[in-house]
Design an enzyme around this catalytic site. Structure first.
Site, PDB file in Angstrom:
ATOM      1  CB  SER A  69      46.435 -54.666 -31.054  1.00 46.58           C
ATOM      2  OG  SER A  69      46.901 -55.544 -31.999  1.00 46.58           O
ATOM      3  CG  ASP A 291      43.216 -56.640 -31.884  1.00 48.12           C
ATOM      4  OD1 ASP A 291      44.256 -57.220 -32.239  1.00 48.12           O
ATOM      5  OD2 ASP A 291      42.856 -55.562 -32.391  1.00 48.12           O
ATOM      6  CB  SER A 510      57.053 -46.847 -33.604  1.00 48.40           C
ATOM      7  OG  SER A 510      55.795 -47.277 -33.134  1.00 48.40           O
ATOM      8  CB  THR A 512      51.810 -48.332 -32.206  1.00 41.65           C
ATOM      9  OG1 THR A 512      52.934 -49.148 -32.539  1.00 41.65           O
ATOM     10  CG2 THR A 512      50.831 -48.313 -33.358  1.00 41.65           C
TER      11      THR A 512
HETATM   12  C1  LIG Z   1      56.717 -52.843 -38.089  1.00 42.38           C
HETATM   13  C2  LIG Z   1      55.330 -53.101 -37.638  1.00 42.38           C
HETATM   14  O1  LIG Z   1      54.952 -54.263 -37.493  1.00 42.38           O
HETATM   15  N1  LIG Z   1      54.568 -52.028 -37.389  1.00 42.38           N
HETATM   16  C3  LIG Z   1      53.192 -52.147 -36.920  1.00 42.38           C
HETATM   17  C4  LIG Z   1      52.917 -51.169 -35.806  1.00 42.38           C
HETATM   18  O2  LIG Z   1      53.096 -49.863 -36.324  1.00 42.38           O
HETATM   19  P1  LIG Z   1      54.315 -48.909 -35.957  1.00 42.38           P
HETATM   20  O3  LIG Z   1      53.927 -47.581 -36.519  1.00 42.38           O
HETATM   21  O4  LIG Z   1      55.514 -49.508 -36.605  1.00 42.38           O
HETATM   22  O5  LIG Z   1      54.451 -48.926 -34.456  1.00 42.38           O
HETATM   23  O6  LIG Z   1      51.573 -51.288 -35.379  1.00 42.38           O
HETATM   24  C5  LIG Z   1      50.614 -50.965 -36.404  1.00 42.38           C
HETATM   25  C6  LIG Z   1      49.237 -51.048 -35.786  1.00 42.38           C
HETATM   26  O7  LIG Z   1      48.961 -52.308 -35.295  1.00 42.38           O
HETATM   27  C7  LIG Z   1      50.798 -51.915 -37.576  1.00 42.38           C
HETATM   28  O8  LIG Z   1      49.913 -51.542 -38.585  1.00 42.38           O
HETATM   29  C8  LIG Z   1      52.249 -51.863 -38.068  1.00 42.38           C
HETATM   30  O9  LIG Z   1      52.485 -52.804 -39.065  1.00 42.38           O
HETATM   31 MG   LIG Z   2      45.779 -56.459 -33.596  1.00 41.15          MG
END
Ligand SMILES: CC(=O)N[C@H]1[C@@H](OP(=O)(O)O)O[C@H](CO)[C@@H](O)[C@@H]1O
Ligand SMILES: [Mg+2]
Length: 554
Positions: A69, A291, A510, A512
């Site tokens: 992504s 993506d 987070s 991710t």
């Molecule tokens: C604040 C933020 O934008 N967080 C994003 C990010 O997740 P985190 O868990 O915050 O890293 O990536 C995810 C997957 O793409 C998306 O669903 C989410 O909204």
């Molecule tokens: Mg994406």
């Protein structure tokens, strides 16, 4: 006797992709995602898991998308898609994690056998998988590992080549539930059915209305660039005077460009346009991510202020339009909106108070939003970052598509609703489908971006990353808005928040990235920035911050 899995074949192929001992993999909000060089063993095993899942679900196609992504180009990742185009069922996420972490080939075989026995899988059944990748340079090598995994479990694979994530989701659904022509490669067919469906629905949704001004679309130098170009050509063939798009950041060949200083995440996080885009006053623009499953819109107003129209604004626009059509058509259909804690406070207030929608807040990650949205007749869900869609339940579809005597006005509203149900990619958030959805609503309303933006005014907000030694020590509750651990930290955050008018702040690890995220909003930019800085500093000082202490915003 029923055929059983071929352990020797699995072991032989698995030997090419040994698990890296030191890494502990987790199938998280975005599947597996990390530096591409750590992913070969994981992707090989995902191929195996997809085969097992297909056997479990009557040989239906399971989708696999290789993408990271909006992450930097050196990263990659993989996600599994269930037969109806939705995200993988939760229980199977834990199988994915177990498979990925099996240290030896014997352990791998044991996990496979345990998934088979726990699910009563008939090993003699045919297994079908369909897969695609984005434009990352590491893609081909990872696809080769995936194909070995598919081979190891004796599944049949359809390679779609380079696709957007939502195209893969949609085509997985299509292969399982729509009539598939026998000729032509699946790769080409996947593009054709997608372009045909969305261009026709767009044409229907815009009707005889006047086109709006041109729009620039920043494609993050990713897969969205070639796909939007093709889609725009399909639209042109139907009506060459309705949608004029200029694609920028469309270089998918030069190394290092993907998501670099451009794309939806860069724009949303930095609250500024992508580099090298000089916007004239009120020039309309949008950014996709790498993506093409997220989109944000923006423009610059007369005094040079950058105005972002993010997922919250897209939700407000689409929910508002849909409810108006539902009311005009006199349909007994409920419409609800699903958000996460990152939704701007003003958007929630607007949706609840002015439009009287039921609004739910769920944890971050599209799967949570998607599941909650299924509880409404029509569920509108968008993450603030621009990822989302609208789900029409079968009850809503039946009412929208049923015959009956109606006034001309009601008939018109019904036709529009029908067009929207076709224009929206209901399998998953889709930047290209969302682009057309927004454009068609604005065309119907004859609204400029400025008019759209004026429905409510965003509260100043700030998102900060804090690097800590171990983000797993952060535990949350209340749809991630309250910290349970580390002990006592939430009380300290509350004290800071109480010092600011309309202040709101929350902290969560987070899913991710190896960081903790701090979100803050308040009634003025200055207050908001101060609150974000103070909470980030608190987290850093009290919960094992490493690297640089968060600095003040300039
Ligand atoms: C604040 C933020 O934008 N967080 C994003 C990010 O997740 P985190 O868990 O915050 O890293 O990536 C995810 C997957 O793409 C998306 O669903 C989410 O909204
Ligand atoms: Mg994406």
């Amino acid at each position: 006797m029923a055929q059983t899995i071929d352990c020797d074949k699995i072991k032989e192929l698995s030997a090419k992709y040994p698990k890296l001992k030191e890494i502990n993999y987790t199938y998280g909000t975005a599947g597996f995602r990390m530096k591409a060089e750590y992913l070969e063993s994981v992707i090989f095993r995902v191929g195996i898991l997809a085969g097992l899942r297909s056997r479990k679900l009557d040989s239906k196609f399971i989708g696999i998308m290789v993408t990271a992504s909006h992450n930097p180009e050196a990263d990659n990742g993989v996600k599994l898609v269930d037969p109806s185009g939705e995200m993988l069922e939760q229980q199977w996420e834990s199988y994915a994690t177990q498979l990925a972490n099996a240290q030896s080939d014997d352990e791998l075989i044991n996990v496979i056998k345990s998934v088979i026995s726990q699910n009563g899988i008939d090993e003699s059944k045919k297994a079908s998988v369909v897969y695609a990748r984005d434009t990352r340079p590491s893609g081909p090598k990872l696809i080769a590992a995936l194909e070995d995994g598919i081979k190891a479990i004796s599944a049949v694979g359809e390679n779609l080549g380079i696709k957007t994530t939502p195209q893969l989701h949609y085509f997985t659904y299509y292969l399982n539930y729509c009539e598939k022509p026998t000729e032509g490669s699946c790769d080409e067919l996947a593009d054709k059915v997608y372009y045909e469906k969305f261009s026709k629905a767009f044409q229907k949704a815009v009707g005889d209305n006047q086109r709006l001004s041109d729009i620039y679309v920043d494609a993050a130098n990713g897969v969205g660039a070639p796909k939007l170009k093709d889609l725009a050509q399909w639209i042109d063939k139907l009506n060459d005077n309705i949608f004029k798009v200029t694609i920028i950041n469309d270089d998918t060949d030069t190394r290092g460009k993907l998501n670099f200083q451009c794309g939806a995440d860069y724009v949303k996080t930095g609250q500024k346009p992508p580099l090298a885009l000089n916007l004239a006053c009120e020039q309309r623009a949008a950014s996709l991510d790498g993506d093409a499953d997220r989109i944000v819109f923006y423009y610059v107003d007369e005094d040079g202020t950058f105005r972002l129209l993010d997922g919250d604004k897209i939700a407000a626009l689409s929910a508002g339009f849909i409810i108006e059509l539902v009311k005009t058509a006199c349909l007994d259909i409920s419409v609800g909106v699903v958000q996460t804690a990152y939704a701007n406070g003003s958007s929630t207030a607007y949706l609840e108070r002015e439009l009287a929608f039921p609004v739910s807040c769920v944890p971050t990650g599209v799967k949570h939003l998607h599941h909650k949205a299924q509880e409404y007749d029509v569920g509108v869900y968008f993450e603030a970052n621009g990822h989302g869609t609208v789900l029409f339940s079968s009850k809503a579809l039946d009412k929208i598509n049923s015959d009956g005597s109606r006034t001309t006005e009601q008939e018109k509203a019904i036709k529009k609703l029908q067009a929207l149900t076709e224009l929206i990619n209901q399998t998953v958030g889709d930047a290209l489908s969302d682009l057309l959805l927004v454009e068609s609503i604005l065309i119907n309303r004859q609204w400029t971006f400025k008019k759209w933006n004026s429905v409510y005014t965003d509260k100043p907000n700030r998102l900060v990353k804090v690097v800590v030694a171990d983000r797993q020590i952060f535990k949350t509750t209340n749809a991630e808005r309250t910290l349970v651990e580390p002990n006592g930290l939430q009380e300290k955050i509350d004290k800071l928040v109480a010092q600011y008018k309309d202040g709101r702040s929350f902290v969560r690890p987070s899913g991710t990235e190896d960081v903790v995220r701090v979100y803050a909003e308040a009634s003025t930019r200055e207050d908001c920035d101060q609150l974000a800085f103070k909470v980030a500093g608190l987290v850093y000082d009290e919960a094992g911050g490493t690297g640089g202490r968060p600095s003040e915003f300039l």
